[in-house]
Design a protein around this motif. Structure first.
Motif, mmCIF file in Angstrom:
data_model
loop_
_atom_site.group_PDB
_atom_site.id
_atom_site.type_symbol
_atom_site.label_atom_id
_atom_site.label_comp_id
_atom_site.label_asym_id
_atom_site.label_seq_id
_atom_site.Cartn_x
_atom_site.Cartn_y
_atom_site.Cartn_z
ATOM 1 N N CYS A 145 46.422 -2.684 67.819
ATOM 2 C CA CYS A 145 47.349 -2.382 68.819
ATOM 3 C C CYS A 145 48.841 -2.482 68.640
ATOM 4 O O CYS A 145 49.832 -2.046 69.320
ATOM 5 N N GLN A 146 49.073 -3.535 67.619
ATOM 6 C CA GLN A 146 50.554 -3.880 67.462
ATOM 7 C C GLN A 146 51.186 -2.899 66.232
ATOM 8 O O GLN A 146 52.467 -2.921 66.037
ATOM 9 N N HIS A 147 50.353 -2.171 65.524
ATOM 10 C CA HIS A 147 50.748 -1.038 64.394
ATOM 11 C C HIS A 147 51.207 0.180 65.195
ATOM 12 O O HIS A 147 50.601 0.653 65.927
ATOM 13 N N GLU A 148 51.873 0.825 64.446
ATOM 14 C CA GLU A 148 52.498 2.214 64.904
ATOM 15 C C GLU A 148 51.479 3.282 64.823
ATOM 16 O O GLU A 148 51.361 4.247 65.855
ATOM 17 N N GLU A 149 50.285 3.025 63.896
ATOM 18 C CA GLU A 149 49.453 4.371 64.089
ATOM 19 C C GLU A 149 48.690 4.441 65.649
ATOM 20 O O GLU A 149 48.250 5.320 65.524
#
Length: 489
Positions: A145-149
C-alpha cells in the motif's frame, strides 16, 4: 527456411510488418492456427496466403513465431505484455507457462497488483499461481500500500482486496489510511467511491479517536453525507450495520524454518538469518526474496550450500549463493506435478524427494511421491511409487539409502497417525515397519549417526505439544549388521 522464405505458404501481417511462415508449422504449435487453417473449420483464411492480425504487437508476434521454429524464447520487461497477448490469443501452452514463470520470478510488492489483475482476467494461468498471488498480496499489504501501483488500480480490485479476511495488517488504521491515500490520488474522480471503500474497512475495529480526529477531519469524508452517517453509526455501534465490520481478520502466523549446510545454519522466515559455524557469528542477510512469505507449508533441505524449499505455496524454489557465499538469491525450479502442502522432504544422493502432503485446504491427504534430479532440474519432477498411507504433516528422512516416511495426519479419521513406512529405491516399494510409540504430526525429525530422532509435534488431541525425546539401543539384524529403530517418546 522461414527467414529465407523457402517453402513459405502464408504471411502474417501485423500493422506495417509481415511475417512469412508455414501453415503446417503454425498449426502444429497453436490450436488457433490449427482451427484457422483446418479445412473443416470454414475459416476464410484457410485458403488465403495473407492473414491480417489485429490488436497484436509485432514484437510479440516475432518472438512467438521464432519460438515455433527454434524452440527458444526470451521474455523480459520490454516484451512480456506483447508476448503474453500473442501466446494467449494463439493458445501456445509452453509460452504461456514461460510467461507465468517470468511473473513468479519477478513478483514483488511494487508490481504484484498489476500481476494479480492480469492473472485473474485470464484463464491462461494456473490455479496455483492465482493462489500464490492472492496470498502474496494479503501477506504483504502493509508494504504494497506504500507503492505507487496501488494508487492506479480500479476501485473494484481495491475493494476486493480490502474486504478479504486474510488481509494481514497490524491494525485496521493501516487499511483505512490506504483508502484515504487512494482517494487523494484523484479526489474529483474518486470521491463518489469513498463510502463504498469505507465499507471494505473493518470500521468497528477503529478507535473512536481515529474516527473522530482522522476520518471526520478528512476533506473527502467531510464532503460526503453518506460517509459521515456511516461513521456516526459505527461510533454508536448501530445494529443495522453489517456484522463483519466488527470482525477481526485472520492474521497469519509467522513461520520459521531452520536448515543446516556444511558451513552455516540458516533461519528462514520473513527474513533470512545465517549463523557461521567458523566465525560463530549471526548475520542478517539482505536477500531479495519476492516469494519470502511463501516459505510456508513446505519442507526445506540442503544440498551443499544450496537450500531447496519444496511444497506449500512456494511449490519449488531454491536459495543459492555465489562463490563468495555472500550474495544469495531465490530461484524458481520446475513445478511439482501435484500440490504438496505440509509434505515430507528429504535428499537422497542428488535427488530431492517430496513425500505425501495434502491440498491447499488441508482437506485431503494424498500418497503422491515425486523426485527431482537437482543435477538436471530442467528434466522436471518424476513420479515415484506412492505411499501406502495418505498423510500430511509427516517427517521424511534418509537412513541407509532408504527413505523413512514417519507419522503425519490422516484426513479421513481426522487424527495424527503413528505408522512408519520405508521406501527402497532398489525395489521401488514402500514397506510398513514398527510404528511410533505415539502418533503425532508436524514434528521435528533428523538422522544422527544411524539413529532417527523424532521430537515435538502434536499428538492425538491436536493440542498437546509433545517435546520429549529419547534414543534407543541398536539391534542386530539377521545379516549381522546393525540396524536402527525409529524412536519417539
Amino acid at each position: 527456411m522461414r527467414v529465407s522464405g523457402e517453402g513459405c505458404d502464408v504471411t502474417l501481417k501485423v500493422t506495417d510488418q509481415s511475417f512469412p511462415g508455414h501453415k503446417l508449422v503454425l498449426a502444429a504449435n497453436s490450436t488457433y492456427f490449427r482451427a484457422m487453417f483446418g479445412l473443416r473449420e470454414g475459416f476464410v483464411e484457410s485458403s488465403k496466403n495473407d492473414v491480417v492480425l489485429h490488436d497484436l504487437d509485432p514484437k510479440g508476434v516475432n518472438a512467438v513465431i521464432s519460438y515455433f521454429y527454434n524452440s527458444k524464447i526470451e521474455i523480459n520487461a520490454d516484451n512480456f505484455e506483447a508476448v503474453f497477448a500473442v501466446a494467449n490469443m494463439w493458445d501456445v501452452k509452453f509460452v504461456l507457462t514461460a510467461c507465468e514463470n517470468y511473473l513468479r520470478v519477478h513478483l514483488s510488492a511494487s508490481n504484484c497488483l498489476g500481476f494479480q489483475i492480469l492473472v485473474h482476467q485470464s484463464s491462461a494461468f494456473s490455479e496455483n499461481f492465482r493462489t500464490l498471488l492472492d496470498d502474496f498480496v494479503n501477506k504483504n499489504f502493509m508494504v504494497i500500500c506504500q507503492h505507487e501501483e496501488m494508487l492506479i488500480i480500479p476501485v473494484e480490485h481495491l475493494e476486493k482486496i480490502l474486504k478479504g479476511d486474510e488481509l494481514c495488517v497490524k491494525s485496521e488504521e493501516i487499511v483505512c489510511q490506504a483508502v484515504l491515500r487512494w482517494l487523494r490520488h484523484d479526489v474529483t474522480g474518486r470521491k463518489q467511491n469513498a463510502a463504498r471503500l469505507l465499507l471494505a474497512v473493518r470500521l468497528g475495529l477503529l478507535s473512536d479517536s481515529f474516527i473522530t480526529l482522522v476520518l471526520f477531519q478528512n476533506d473527502v469524508i467531510q464532503c460526503s453525507d453518506e460517509c459521515k452517517n456511516l461513521l456516526r453509526q459505527v461510533l454508536h455501534h448501530s445494529e443495522s450495520l453489517p456484522a463483519y465490520l466488527w470482525q477481526a481478520r485472520h492474521l497469519s502466523a509467522l513461520y520459521l524454518f531452520a536448515v543446516c549446510t556444511k558451513n552455516f545454519i540458516y533461519i528462514i522466515g520473513e527474513r533470512v538469518m545465517r549463523y557461521s559455524i567458523a566465525t560463530k557469528e549471526w548475520q542478517d542477510l539482505n536477500v531479495e526474496m519476492p516469494l519470502r512469505n511463501y516459505i510456508i507449508h513446505c519442507g526445506l533441505v540442503a544440498h551443499g550450500e544450496t537450500i531447496y524449499a519444496i511444497g506449500g505455496l512456494c511449490n519449488a524454489i531454491k536459495l543459492s549463493s555465489d562463490v563468495t557465499q555472500q550474495s544469495l538469491t531465490w530461484e524458481g525450479l520446475p513445478q511439482t506435478v501435484v500440490d504438496h502442502y505440509r509434505p515430507g522432504v528429504c535428499l537422497l544422493g542428488d535427488n530431492v524427494f517430496v513425500v505425501g502432503g495434502c491440498d491447499r485446504a488441508h482437506s485431503d491427504a494424498h500418497t503422491v511421491v515425486e523426485q527431482l534430479d537437482i543435477s538436471d532440474p530442467h528434466a522436471g519432477w518424476a513420479g515415484v511409487v506412492s505411499l501406502t498411507t495418505p498423510r500430511w504433516g509427516l517427517g521424511a528422512v534418509v537412513l541407509n539409502k532408504k527413505i523413512f516416511a514417519v507419522g503425519g495426519f490422516d484426513t479421513d479419521n481426522r487424527a495424527p497417525i503413528g505408522t512408519v513406512e520405508v521406501y527402497s529405491p532398489r525395489n521401488d516399494t514402500w514397506t510398513q515397519i514398527k510404528p511410533l510409540n505415539r502418533a503425532r504430526r508436524r514434528f521435528g525429525i533428523a538422522e544422527v549417526d544411524g539413529t532417527i530422532f523424532v521430537a515435538g509435534g502434536f499428538s492425538e488431541d491436536s493440542s498437546t505439544n509433545s517435546t520429549s525425546l529419547k534414543t534407543t539401543n541398536s539391534e542386530k539384524s539377521s545379516t549381522g549388521t546393525q540396524s536402527k529403530s525409529v524412536i519417539a517418546a
